[in-house]
Write a protein that holds these residues in place. Structure first.
Motif, PDB file in Angstrom:
ATOM      1  N   GLU A  43     -42.258 -62.569  24.159  1.00 12.74           N
ATOM      2  CA  GLU A  43     -43.360 -61.756  23.645  1.00 12.74           C
ATOM      3  C   GLU A  43     -43.038 -61.232  22.249  1.00 12.74           C
ATOM      4  O   GLU A  43     -43.912 -61.163  21.372  1.00 12.74           O
ATOM      5  CB  GLU A  43     -43.630 -60.580  24.586  1.00 12.74           C
ATOM      6  N   GLU A  46     -43.465 -64.029  19.757  1.00 11.63           N
ATOM      7  CA  GLU A  46     -44.904 -64.220  19.503  1.00 11.63           C
ATOM      8  C   GLU A  46     -45.430 -63.150  18.554  1.00 11.63           C
ATOM      9  O   GLU A  46     -46.230 -63.441  17.664  1.00 11.63           O
ATOM     10  CB  GLU A  46     -45.686 -64.171  20.815  1.00 11.63           C
ATOM     11  N   ARG A  47     -44.988 -61.912  18.733  1.00  6.71           N
ATOM     12  CA  ARG A  47     -45.427 -60.813  17.871  1.00  6.71           C
ATOM     13  C   ARG A  47     -44.984 -61.055  16.428  1.00  6.71           C
ATOM     14  O   ARG A  47     -45.755 -60.857  15.485  1.00  6.71           O
ATOM     15  CB  ARG A  47     -44.885 -59.483  18.389  1.00  6.71           C
ATOM     16  N   SER A  49     -44.301 -63.908  14.987  1.00  4.24           N
ATOM     17  CA  SER A  49     -45.086 -65.034  14.461  1.00  4.24           C
ATOM     18  C   SER A  49     -46.511 -64.618  14.129  1.00  4.24           C
ATOM     19  O   SER A  49     -47.038 -64.984  13.075  1.00  4.24           O
ATOM     20  CB  SER A  49     -45.124 -66.179  15.475  1.00  4.24           C
ATOM     21  N   TRP A  50     -47.140 -63.860  15.028  1.00  7.93           N
ATOM     22  CA  TRP A  50     -48.530 -63.471  14.812  1.00  7.93           C
ATOM     23  C   TRP A  50     -48.665 -62.561  13.601  1.00  7.93           C
ATOM     24  O   TRP A  50     -49.537 -62.767  12.751  1.00  7.93           O
ATOM     25  CB  TRP A  50     -49.099 -62.804  16.068  1.00  7.93           C
ATOM     26  N   ILE A  51     -47.820 -61.536  13.511  1.00  7.97           N
ATOM     27  CA  ILE A  51     -47.905 -60.595  12.382  1.00  7.97           C
ATOM     28  C   ILE A  51     -47.639 -61.324  11.069  1.00  7.97           C
ATOM     29  O   ILE A  51     -48.397 -61.180  10.104  1.00  7.97           O
ATOM     30  CB  ILE A  51     -46.934 -59.417  12.587  1.00  7.97           C
ATOM     31  N   GLY A  53     -47.994 -64.451  10.505  1.00  9.10           N
ATOM     32  CA  GLY A  53     -49.092 -65.394  10.296  1.00  9.10           C
ATOM     33  C   GLY A  53     -50.344 -64.744   9.715  1.00  9.10           C
ATOM     34  O   GLY A  53     -51.156 -65.416   9.079  1.00  9.10           O
ATOM     35  N   GLN A  54     -50.494 -63.445   9.918  1.00  9.15           N
ATOM     36  CA  GLN A  54     -51.618 -62.706   9.333  1.00  9.15           C
ATOM     37  C   GLN A  54     -51.359 -62.380   7.862  1.00  9.15           C
ATOM     38  O   GLN A  54     -52.241 -61.874   7.177  1.00  9.15           O
ATOM     39  CB  GLN A  54     -51.858 -61.395  10.091  1.00  9.15           C
ATOM     40  N   THR A  74     -49.450 -53.575  10.833  1.00 11.77           N
ATOM     41  CA  THR A  74     -50.582 -54.335  11.349  1.00 11.77           C
ATOM     42  C   THR A  74     -51.860 -53.574  11.019  1.00 11.77           C
ATOM     43  O   THR A  74     -51.821 -52.373  10.761  1.00 11.77           O
ATOM     44  CB  THR A  74     -50.489 -54.511  12.889  1.00 11.77           C
ATOM     45  N   ASP A  78     -58.894 -53.149  15.096  1.00 15.93           N
ATOM     46  CA  ASP A  78     -59.343 -54.533  14.917  1.00 15.93           C
ATOM     47  C   ASP A  78     -60.756 -54.675  14.366  1.00 15.93           C
ATOM     48  O   ASP A  78     -61.192 -55.782  14.107  1.00 15.93           O
ATOM     49  CB  ASP A  78     -59.190 -55.317  16.218  1.00 15.93           C
TER      50      ASP A  78
END
Length: 171
Positions: A43, A46-47, A49-51, A53-54, A74, A78
């Motif tokens: 997890e 993934e966090r 990578s996601w952050i 990636g933004q 972040t 949203d």
């Protein structure tokens, strides 16, 4: 602070085990996070990578290959109107608390958040932790509010303190 050379760099997915371990310590022993179950390494990867990636900043403090702490920004909420406002998160390895690492991380995070276009940074300080409030104040954050008794952890009710730092001419 230690006189050794501490590097602040972008987080890598390979940092996930160290970051997950640091976060787990705070989840299981403190009130800065209102999580009650630590994230897994998967997890956490993934966090990261996601952050990243933004296009948002996720940084670590490192000394001799060891991650001492981490911080990321972040989008605050949203919904589209919040796109220029970020929330920061910062956690330190327990052996490095009070050594100036938090200031190094948060200073770099503020710079990178500004560079990626955020106009405001919000700190949501779980439990109203005095050390975290103090760190944010030292870097120019101002008190923006307190929500009383909104979290329940370790058998007690906890407040959340909101602090805010303009990152550009917006006030």
């Amino acid at each position: 602070m230690t006189s050794a050379k501490i590097a602040i760099r972008s987080a890598w997915v390979e940092d996930a085990p160290a970051i997950a371990s640091i976060y787990a310590h705070h989840v299981l022993n403190g009130t800065a996070s209102f999580d009650t179950v630590p994230r897994t390494e998967a997890e956490t990867a993934e966090r990261i990578s996601w952050i990243s990636g933004q296009g948002w900043p996720f940084v670590v403090a490192e000394l001799d290959g060891k991650v001492l702490g981490y911080a990321y920004a972040t989008q605050f909420r949203d919904r589209p109107a919040y796109a220029a406002t970020c929330e920061n998160s910062i956690y330190l390895h327990p052996e490095w608390i009070g050594q100036g690492i938090g200031r190094l991380l948060l200073t770099e995070l503020i710079d990178r958040a500004r560079e990626c276009g955020f106009k405001q940074m919000i700190a949501v300080v779980g439990g109203g932790e005095p050390a975290s409030v103090g760190l944010h104040q030292k870097l120019g954050f101002e008190h923006a509010g307190r929500m009383k008794s909104v979290g329940h952890k370790f058998g007690r009710w906890l407040d959340t303190v909101y602090m805010q730092l303009p990152l550009s001419g917006v006030s």
